[in-house]
Design a protein around this motif. Structure first.
Motif, PDB file in Angstrom:
ATOM      1  N   VAL A 126       3.376  45.271  42.244  1.00 48.08           N
ATOM      2  CA  VAL A 126       3.639  46.642  42.380  1.00 48.08           C
ATOM      3  C   VAL A 126       3.537  47.293  40.914  1.00 48.08           C
ATOM      4  N   ARG A 127       2.682  48.210  40.793  1.00 50.58           N
ATOM      5  CA  ARG A 127       2.086  48.740  39.348  1.00 50.58           C
ATOM      6  C   ARG A 127       1.965  47.729  38.297  1.00 50.58           C
ATOM      7  N   GLY A 128       1.359  46.625  38.604  1.00 50.34           N
ATOM      8  CA  GLY A 128       1.126  45.827  37.962  1.00 50.34           C
ATOM      9  C   GLY A 128       2.048  44.527  37.816  1.00 50.34           C
ATOM     10  N   GLU A 129       3.209  44.620  38.219  1.00 45.79           N
ATOM     11  CA  GLU A 129       4.219  43.766  38.107  1.00 45.79           C
ATOM     12  C   GLU A 129       4.513  43.060  39.217  1.00 45.79           C
ATOM     13  N   THR A 130       4.620  41.525  39.111  1.00 44.95           N
ATOM     14  CA  THR A 130       4.661  40.628  40.153  1.00 44.95           C
ATOM     15  C   THR A 130       6.037  40.910  40.878  1.00 44.95           C
ATOM     16  N   VAL A 131       6.181  40.922  42.198  1.00 45.53           N
ATOM     17  CA  VAL A 131       7.282  41.086  42.903  1.00 45.53           C
ATOM     18  C   VAL A 131       7.819  39.826  43.500  1.00 45.53           C
ATOM     19  N   PRO A 132       9.147  39.235  43.162  1.00 44.51           N
ATOM     20  CA  PRO A 132       9.330  37.781  43.906  1.00 44.51           C
ATOM     21  C   PRO A 132       9.904  38.249  45.070  1.00 44.51           C
ATOM     22  N   LEU A 133       9.026  37.475  46.197  1.00 40.38           N
ATOM     23  CA  LEU A 133       9.349  37.624  47.773  1.00 40.38           C
ATOM     24  C   LEU A 133       9.742  36.005  48.117  1.00 40.38           C
ATOM     25  N   THR A 134      10.394  36.017  49.126  1.00 35.42           N
ATOM     26  CA  THR A 134      10.616  34.946  50.045  1.00 35.42           C
ATOM     27  C   THR A 134       9.409  34.506  50.723  1.00 35.42           C
ATOM     28  N   PRO A 135       9.361  33.544  50.926  1.00 31.89           N
ATOM     29  CA  PRO A 135       7.868  32.844  51.898  1.00 31.89           C
ATOM     30  C   PRO A 135       7.733  34.064  53.025  1.00 31.89           C
ATOM     31  N   LYS A 136       9.061  34.202  53.689  1.00 28.97           N
ATOM     32  CA  LYS A 136       9.136  35.112  55.066  1.00 28.97           C
ATOM     33  C   LYS A 136       8.549  36.516  54.604  1.00 28.97           C
ATOM     34  N   GLU A 137       9.268  36.994  53.546  1.00 30.05           N
ATOM     35  CA  GLU A 137       8.856  38.368  53.061  1.00 30.05           C
ATOM     36  C   GLU A 137       7.372  38.536  52.696  1.00 30.05           C
ATOM     37  N   TYR A 138       6.923  37.540  51.909  1.00 28.98           N
ATOM     38  CA  TYR A 138       5.375  37.705  51.639  1.00 28.98           C
ATOM     39  C   TYR A 138       4.479  37.388  52.829  1.00 28.98           C
ATOM     40  N   LEU A 139       5.004  36.880  54.011  1.00 32.43           N
ATOM     41  CA  LEU A 139       4.058  36.593  55.165  1.00 32.43           C
ATOM     42  C   LEU A 139       4.058  37.919  55.926  1.00 32.43           C
ATOM     43  N   LEU A 140       5.096  38.763  55.933  1.00 27.24           N
ATOM     44  CA  LEU A 140       5.340  40.121  56.420  1.00 27.24           C
ATOM     45  C   LEU A 140       4.266  40.967  55.596  1.00 27.24           C
ATOM     46  N   MET A 141       4.611  41.020  54.284  1.00 28.91           N
ATOM     47  CA  MET A 141       3.785  41.911  53.393  1.00 28.91           C
ATOM     48  C   MET A 141       2.414  41.766  53.706  1.00 28.91           C
ATOM     49  N   ALA A 142       2.001  40.521  53.515  1.00 27.35           N
ATOM     50  CA  ALA A 142       0.467  40.111  53.713  1.00 27.35           C
ATOM     51  C   ALA A 142       0.091  40.660  55.197  1.00 27.35           C
ATOM     52  N   LEU A 143       0.684  40.667  55.983  1.00 29.24           N
ATOM     53  CA  LEU A 143       0.405  40.955  57.476  1.00 29.24           C
ATOM     54  C   LEU A 143       0.170  42.491  57.508  1.00 29.24           C
ATOM     55  N   LEU A 144       1.202  43.329  56.960  1.00 31.13           N
ATOM     56  CA  LEU A 144       1.215  44.534  56.965  1.00 31.13           C
ATOM     57  C   LEU A 144       0.092  45.347  56.240  1.00 31.13           C
ATOM     58  N   TYR A 145      -0.273  44.642  54.901  1.00 27.82           N
ATOM     59  CA  TYR A 145      -1.293  45.083  54.016  1.00 27.82           C
ATOM     60  C   TYR A 145      -2.482  44.911  54.524  1.00 27.82           C
ATOM     61  N   ARG A 146      -2.605  43.604  55.371  1.00 26.68           N
ATOM     62  CA  ARG A 146      -4.317  43.508  55.745  1.00 26.68           C
ATOM     63  C   ARG A 146      -4.328  44.524  56.826  1.00 26.68           C
ATOM     64  N   ARG A 147      -3.370  45.014  57.573  1.00 27.51           N
ATOM     65  CA  ARG A 147      -3.392  45.787  58.787  1.00 27.51           C
ATOM     66  C   ARG A 147      -3.169  47.264  58.248  1.00 27.51           C
ATOM     67  N   ALA A 148      -3.437  47.651  57.032  1.00 24.52           N
ATOM     68  CA  ALA A 148      -2.920  49.002  56.424  1.00 24.52           C
ATOM     69  C   ALA A 148      -3.416  50.112  57.261  1.00 24.52           C
ATOM     70  N   GLY A 149      -2.367  51.125  57.618  1.00 15.95           N
ATOM     71  CA  GLY A 149      -2.614  52.220  58.456  1.00 15.95           C
ATOM     72  C   GLY A 149      -2.600  52.010  59.752  1.00 15.95           C
ATOM     73  N   ALA A 150      -2.363  50.869  60.323  1.00 14.42           N
ATOM     74  CA  ALA A 150      -2.457  50.464  61.684  1.00 14.42           C
ATOM     75  C   ALA A 150      -1.081  50.111  62.048  1.00 14.42           C
ATOM     76  N   VAL A 151      -0.493  50.336  63.340  1.00 12.27           N
ATOM     77  CA  VAL A 151       0.800  49.785  63.824  1.00 12.27           C
ATOM     78  C   VAL A 151       0.683  48.093  64.059  1.00 12.27           C
TER      79      VAL A 151
END
Length: 213
Positions: free
Chosen positions: A129-154
């Protein structure tokens, strides 16, 4: 008997603008096509609504054409019956090319940061976020990556359950998903109490806004 979950595998789609979208395979059968109900949506008018299906039969991955108008090919060869697909194979659905990878992507695939300043590196599993690495748990990362890949879609709760908890075969309580979303918001939102990036779509699921106002 429950179907056997597939081993780690990915489909890497390259868009016209060169951006690469990575989809992890988390269920024994994955439908690809233009239709909104497909597991992986390919927004090309030449791709059929339900174009092809990737299947894990317990021993290997197979690709099946679903009676598409413009055909399915593996490395240029037409798919006329269920055909095995292996690491590094190129899958062509009409005018769309997809690479099959049987392990984590072998090249750095970074989804570029939008104006909102959030980026995801799918090879190192890092969120910034704004160039700074955000520490995420494995589940948090999987959720973030899924939402990001589908940006704008439900993204539905069912989709989240399948991708974030593949070991539970989608049997995840809505409360567990809501708690995970809350924890993710604390990591990536400027004001978690009034989220601007990870939004709730009541009755359906969640949506990621790449460029929050």
């Amino acid at each position: 008997m429950a179907e056997q979950a597939p081993p780690e595998a990915y489909l890497v789609l390259t868009a016209e603008n060169g951006q690469r979208h990575v989809h992890r395979i988390v269920q024994p059968a994955t439908v690809l096509g233009r239709g909104a109900g497909c597991d992986i949506v390919i927004p090309s008018p030449r791709v059929s609504r339900q174009h092809a299906r990737l299947v894990w039969d317990g021993e290997r991955f197979l690709i099946e054409d679903q009676g598409s108008t413009n055909g399915t090919r593996i490395n240029g060869a037409p798919v006329t019956a269920a055909a095995p697909i292996r690491d590094g194979d190129q899958l062509q659905l009409a005018d769309s090319t997809i690479e099959f990878q049987a392990s984590a992507p072998t090249v750095a695939i970074v989804l570029p940061a939008p104006a909102g300043g959030l980026s995801v590196d799918l090879s190192s599993h890092e969120v910034r976020v704004r160039g700074e690495t955000v520490p995420l748990t494995p589940k948090e990362y999987l959720l973030m990556a899924l939402l990001y890949r589908r940006a704008g879609a439900v993204v539905t709760r069912e989709e989240i359950a399948r991708e974030v908890w593949p070991e539970l075969e989608g049997d995840v309580a809505g409360e567990a998903i809501a708690q995970l979303v809350t924890r993710l918001r604390r990591r990536v939102e400027e004001n978690p109490a009034s989220p601007a990036r990870v939004l709730t779509v009541r009755g359906f699921g969640y949506r990621f806004v790449a460029d929050p106002v």
